[in-house]
Design an enzyme around this catalytic site. Structure first.
Site, PDB file in Angstrom:
ATOM      1  N   MET A 163      25.450  -5.299  27.812  1.00  0.00           N
ATOM      2  CA  MET A 163      25.617  -5.962  28.715  1.00  0.00           C
ATOM      3  C   MET A 163      27.216  -6.560  28.860  1.00  0.00           C
ATOM      4  O   MET A 163      27.825  -6.655  27.615  1.00  0.00           O
ATOM      5  CB  MET A 163      25.083  -7.283  28.184  1.00  0.00           C
ATOM      6  CG  MET A 163      25.248  -8.543  29.078  1.00  0.00           C
ATOM      7  SD  MET A 163      23.875  -9.938  28.704  1.00  0.00           S
ATOM      8  CE  MET A 163      24.176 -10.334  27.094  1.00  0.00           C
ATOM      9  N   TYR A 440      28.523 -16.796  20.637  1.00  0.00           N
ATOM     10  CA  TYR A 440      27.957 -15.784  21.651  1.00  0.00           C
ATOM     11  C   TYR A 440      27.013 -16.216  22.490  1.00  0.00           C
ATOM     12  O   TYR A 440      26.031 -16.869  22.178  1.00  0.00           O
ATOM     13  CB  TYR A 440      28.353 -14.134  21.431  1.00  0.00           C
ATOM     14  CG  TYR A 440      27.632 -13.750  20.173  1.00  0.00           C
ATOM     15  CD1 TYR A 440      26.289 -14.368  19.705  1.00  0.00           C
ATOM     16  CD2 TYR A 440      27.850 -12.553  19.590  1.00  0.00           C
ATOM     17  CE1 TYR A 440      25.555 -13.845  18.722  1.00  0.00           C
ATOM     18  CE2 TYR A 440      27.273 -11.875  18.710  1.00  0.00           C
ATOM     19  CZ  TYR A 440      26.061 -12.502  18.442  1.00  0.00           C
ATOM     20  OH  TYR A 440      25.252 -12.018  17.210  1.00  0.00           O
ATOM     21  N   GLU A 441      26.631 -15.270  23.369  1.00  0.00           N
ATOM     22  CA  GLU A 441      25.576 -15.466  24.353  1.00  0.00           C
ATOM     23  C   GLU A 441      25.550 -17.133  24.954  1.00  0.00           C
ATOM     24  O   GLU A 441      24.795 -17.475  25.241  1.00  0.00           O
ATOM     25  CB  GLU A 441      24.177 -15.281  23.952  1.00  0.00           C
ATOM     26  CG  GLU A 441      23.853 -13.852  23.601  1.00  0.00           C
ATOM     27  CD  GLU A 441      24.261 -12.780  24.757  1.00  0.00           C
ATOM     28  OE1 GLU A 441      24.015 -13.177  25.779  1.00  0.00           O
ATOM     29  OE2 GLU A 441      24.645 -11.755  24.365  1.00  0.00           O
ATOM     30  N   GLY A 442      26.742 -17.390  25.484  1.00  0.00           N
ATOM     31  CA  GLY A 442      26.859 -18.700  25.860  1.00  0.00           C
ATOM     32  C   GLY A 442      27.056 -19.842  24.465  1.00  0.00           C
ATOM     33  O   GLY A 442      26.083 -19.866  23.731  1.00  0.00           O
ATOM     34  N   GLN A 447      24.962 -24.030  25.851  1.00  0.00           N
ATOM     35  CA  GLN A 447      23.587 -24.409  25.991  1.00  0.00           C
ATOM     36  C   GLN A 447      23.198 -25.724  26.249  1.00  0.00           C
ATOM     37  O   GLN A 447      22.248 -25.917  26.849  1.00  0.00           O
ATOM     38  CB  GLN A 447      22.910 -23.919  24.762  1.00  0.00           C
ATOM     39  CG  GLN A 447      23.268 -22.164  24.241  1.00  0.00           C
ATOM     40  CD  GLN A 447      22.968 -21.203  25.588  1.00  0.00           C
ATOM     41  OE1 GLN A 447      21.681 -21.554  26.099  1.00  0.00           O
ATOM     42  NE2 GLN A 447      23.624 -20.517  25.758  1.00  0.00           N
TER      43      GLN A 447
END
Length: 598
Positions: A163, A440-442, A447
């Site tokens: 990604m 990571y991943e936001g 969130q």
């Protein structure tokens, strides 16, 4: 030394007894051929794989890390062979679409295997985890031709997905990306630009790496409305699926990180690389969210997995470590001191970790169940409820589980004392590996903003109402069950607290937009505690019904850990409520210059 055994009994309890998965699977056409026996076999084989193949590589993989030479990345010793074992066993396509070679297992089952992977070797697991998300995206948004060509080798593990979102100037704000995609004709585009922090962007595990890249067309509007999504392979793919020439996808460097050192985190340069568009022009971010939401749950499970192995390792240490005597007198008078678990504070730490781990396992399966229901259920109303709950719970799954997972690794390290700070015991690695999951991943702050802004404020709390009604419906089934009254009474109080606070934040935000950001993290933590209270109520209600017929002590222990959560952890909502109600004013009162040291 660190140790890990897959918690199969607890996994089967959650799957079969708490959520009665086989009944749900039997009710949905796509999952009718899956039963408890098959699920048990998969989990047992998964345990063997993770315990025997991946866990032994965890400490050595961390010590060796990845190596970058001549534009190539080499993973730690043993990773390549372990990856081949994973691929040969069909594990890379466990949840994949059977039409293209996947095995079609439901998400509420695959999350349990994913927990085993992260517990045994978090750095290694990031490679297949990214591939799982990439295949889900392609299955949802690619053309039939692309799916037919790319999904089978990705499910086989011969090719592996990534990604590619982040750029130097574009992290959370993806509207700032500058990577360009120039049309060449015949549906092919030339991509030029650089991406950083790309997990598994380059490595020696698979024969081809399939990058999913966000980029801009020449006439794209500014911001997130002008982002398109492209599939860019490291090696071009011929019509017969053989590999063609190198596609000008170059690794510029790898990062030197605090943890997950066996995972290659890369700078990837696209130097006129050929790609094909996935989905519609300028709608790439919408398609990418399919993968991002999957990865957010996966990273939540990373927190759980590391919390579990940290707990098991600390408990193994606690059996042998003797220090001082128990408060009421010697428990083992023949020894110079008692094992450290006799001490109340050590038990406090251990019970906190275990209570959160077991609730996280149930919650991850619950979110996985919502994904399955939203995808497969025939009843439209039930399917919509599943979709709504998945949307509401995804930011909680990512942020709350990883926050509690990091807490678990730190607390487990504390149980070791000084030994936990030393490399050979393994505890310090779990702390380092868990820390990234909050970032990571936001980031977890993002969130929380997603939960408070998009999932609560934007629909005026409708998702919250659906959740609280679901919990009340469940509590009604426990009303007459002995020893459950304290649970039903306490959870009703917590539901009312959540509902009241939700309405107050919505009202305050209508007057001051800063209230969303001021409330978001504390609100997410409060919501997470209420959701975990719901998970524990479901688990304890099952245990209460069965405790009298057991010989192993499993159900009795479950009730005791649940009581610890109820009495010593859930009351944290009281402080969180007051923190939210304090509002934005105390955060925004200072001038910006006042934050800097003069």
């Amino acid at each position: 030394m660190a140790m890990y055994k897959a918690p199969l009994r607890d996994m089967q309890f959650v799957l079969n007894e708490v959520f009665e998965a086989d009944k749900l699977w039997a009710s949905m056409e796509a999952t009718q051929e899956i039963d408890a026996s098959l699920a048990e076999s998969i989990l047992e084989e998964g345990a063997k794989l993770t315990e025997n193949e991946l866990f032994p590589l965890n400490l050595s993989g961390d010590a060796e890390g990845c190596r970058f030479e001549g534009g190539q990345v080499f993973t730690p010793k043993g990773f390549k062979e372990a990856y081949q074992t994973l691929s040969d066993g069909g594990w890379m396509g466990l949840g994949g679409n059977p039409e293209y070679g996947g095995q079609g297992m439901p998400k509420m089952l695959t999350v349990l295997f994913e927990e085993m992977l992260y517990s045994s070797n978090a750095a290694f697991t990031l490679y297949p985890a990214l591939n799982n998300g990439a295949t889900l995206l392609l299955d949802s948004h690619a053309t039939e031709a692309v799916k037919t060509q790319y999904l089978p080798p990705m499910y086989e593990g011969r090719w592996i997905g990534t990604m590619c979102l982040t750029e130097t100037q574009a992290g959370t704000d993806l509207g700032l990306i500058s990577t360009k995609a120039e049309p060449k004709g015949d549906g092919v585009y030339d991509l030029t630009g650089s991406k950083l922090w790309i997990t598994g962007g380059e490595h020696d595990l698979a024969e081809n790496i399939i990058h999913l890249v966000l980029a801009r067309l020449p006439d794209a509007p500014a911001g997130t409305r002008g982002i398109s999504l492209f599939l860019v392979p490291k090696f071009k793919v011929n019509a017969d699926n053989s590999l063609g020439e190198f596609n000008k996808v170059n690794c510029g460097s790898i990062e030197h990180k605090m943890g997950i050192k066996g995972s290659a985190t890369c700078v990837i340069n696209f130097d006129g690389s050929e790609g094909i568009m996935i989905g519609e022009p300028n709608r790439g971010l919408n398609a990418m969210f399919t993968m991002m939401n999957y990865e957010r749950l996966s990273i939540g499970i990373q927190g759980l997995g590391l919390g579990e192995v940290a707990y098991q390792s600390a408990m193994d240490f606690s059996k042998e470590r003797i220090q001082s005597r128990a408060p009421g007198g010697a428990k083992q008078p023949t020894k110079a001191a008692d094992p450290i678990l006799v001490h109340p504070d050590v038990r406090r730490m251990a019970l906190n970790v275990r209570a959160f781990n077991e609730a996280s396992r149930a919650f991850a399966s619950y979110v996985g169940m919502q994904l399955d229901i939203g995808k497969y259920h025939a009843d439209e109303a039930i399917r919509k409820h599943g979709d709504d709950m998945m949307a509401l719970m995804t930011p909680i799954a990512k942020a709350f589980i990883t926050d509690r997972g990091f807490d678990a690794t730190v607390t487990a390290q504390q149980i070791y004392g000084g030994s936990g700070y030393c490399t050979e015991w393994g505890g310090e690695q779990y702390v380092r590996d868990a820390r990234i999951a909050q970032i990571y991943e936001g980031t977890n702050g993002i969130q929380a903003l997603d939960l408070m802004g998009r999932k609560v404020f934007s629909n005026r709390g409708e998702y919250v109402k659906s959740f609280t009604q679901e919990v009340r419906d469940f509590l009604a089934t426990c009303a007459d069950l002995p020893n459950m009254q304290v649970w039903t009474t306490t959870l009703e109080t917590e539901l009312q607290r959540l509902e009241s606070l939700t309405l107050k934040v919505i009202a305050a935000t209508e007057q001051n937009p800063a209230e969303i950001g001021a409330a978001s993290v504390d609100y997410l933590d409060l919501f997470g505690l209420v959701a975990y209270g719901y998970m524990w109520a479901r688990m304890v209600s099952v245990a209460q019904r069965k405790v009298g017929s057991e010989t192993s002590g499993f159900y009795a222990s479950k009730i005791k850990v649940g009581n610890h959560f109820l009495k010593r952890i859930l009351p944290r909502t009281l402080a969180l409520e007051q923190q939210v109600l304090a509002g934005a004013e105390v955060l925004m009162a200072m001038e910006e210059d006042d934050f800097y040291v003069n």
